[in-house]
Enzyme design. Structure first.
Site, mmCIF file in Angstrom:
data_model
loop_
_atom_site.group_PDB
_atom_site.id
_atom_site.type_symbol
_atom_site.label_atom_id
_atom_site.label_comp_id
_atom_site.label_asym_id
_atom_site.label_seq_id
_atom_site.Cartn_x
_atom_site.Cartn_y
_atom_site.Cartn_z
ATOM 1 N N GLU A 17 -7.425 4.037 -1.277
ATOM 2 C CA GLU A 17 -7.404 5.499 -1.341
ATOM 3 C C GLU A 17 -5.988 6.057 -1.214
ATOM 4 O O GLU A 17 -5.769 7.112 -0.630
ATOM 5 C CB GLU A 17 -8.307 6.076 -0.249
ATOM 6 C CG GLU A 17 -9.760 5.704 -0.443
ATOM 7 C CD GLU A 17 -10.675 6.283 0.622
ATOM 8 O OE1 GLU A 17 -10.211 7.077 1.469
ATOM 9 O OE2 GLU A 17 -11.867 5.951 0.598
ATOM 10 N N CYS A 18 -5.043 5.381 -1.790
ATOM 11 C CA CYS A 18 -3.629 5.741 -1.716
ATOM 12 C C CYS A 18 -3.182 6.302 -3.069
ATOM 13 O O CYS A 18 -3.745 5.970 -4.105
ATOM 14 C CB CYS A 18 -2.830 4.484 -1.375
ATOM 15 S SG CYS A 18 -1.041 4.674 -1.357
#
Length: 162
Positions: free
Chosen positions: A34-35
């Protein structure tokens, strides 16, 4: 301790025997789902496929230390990587890369400097370490350096087994 002597498990919980990669070059990368840099999985997989027959592998190391950007359990991480990015390179268990809980794999890696001379704690997700076939950390790349950039590819070419 040499990189290939450090015990570590796969996402599935089985032991990864890094010494089985002796004689190959490795790009070790702390990854997160989730970067803002998660799209680098595409380039990492491309590198893995481009060079694997020449003695190279990418090793993905999930880490949740940077703003909780790898919150999933092993099954969720594996599913995300395979369905979103068709990842075929090996992935380890989720570990810590900084602090007192730092996994031993990262103890030696963080001492290697990058091109600007930075050494020390991992700065963010997708920091990359190129390890030679004889277990020497040859290069360190900042998280924002694209995995398939000319500088990373040139470094890989320099350390591939002959």
């Amino acid at each position: 301790m040499a990189v290939r002597e450090v015990p570590i498990n796969s996402l599935a919980g089985t032991r990864i025997r890094l010494r089985e990669y002796a004689g190959t070059a490795m790009l070790i990368v702390n990854v997160a789902s989730e970067c803002g840099l998660t799209g680098q999985y595409t380039a990492l997989e491309r590198l893995h496929r481009d060079y694997r027959t020449r003695g190279f592998t990418v090793l993905g190391v999930p880490c949740n230390q940077f703003y909780g950007q790898e919150p999933g359990d092993p099954v969720e991480i594996a599913e995300f990587c395979s369905t979103r990015f068709d990842v075929t390179f090996p992935m380890t268990e989720k570990v810590e890369v900084n602090g007192q809980g730092r996994h031993p794999l990262y103890d030696g890696l963080v001492e290697a400097p990058d091109a600007d001379g930075y050494r020390g704690d991992i700065r963010w997700n997708f920091e990359k370490f190129l390890v030679t076939p004889d277990d020497v950390v040859a290069a360190r790349f900042a998280p924002t350096v694209e995995p398939d950039s000319p500088e990373v590819r040139a470094a890989i070419e320099r350390v591939l087994p002959r």
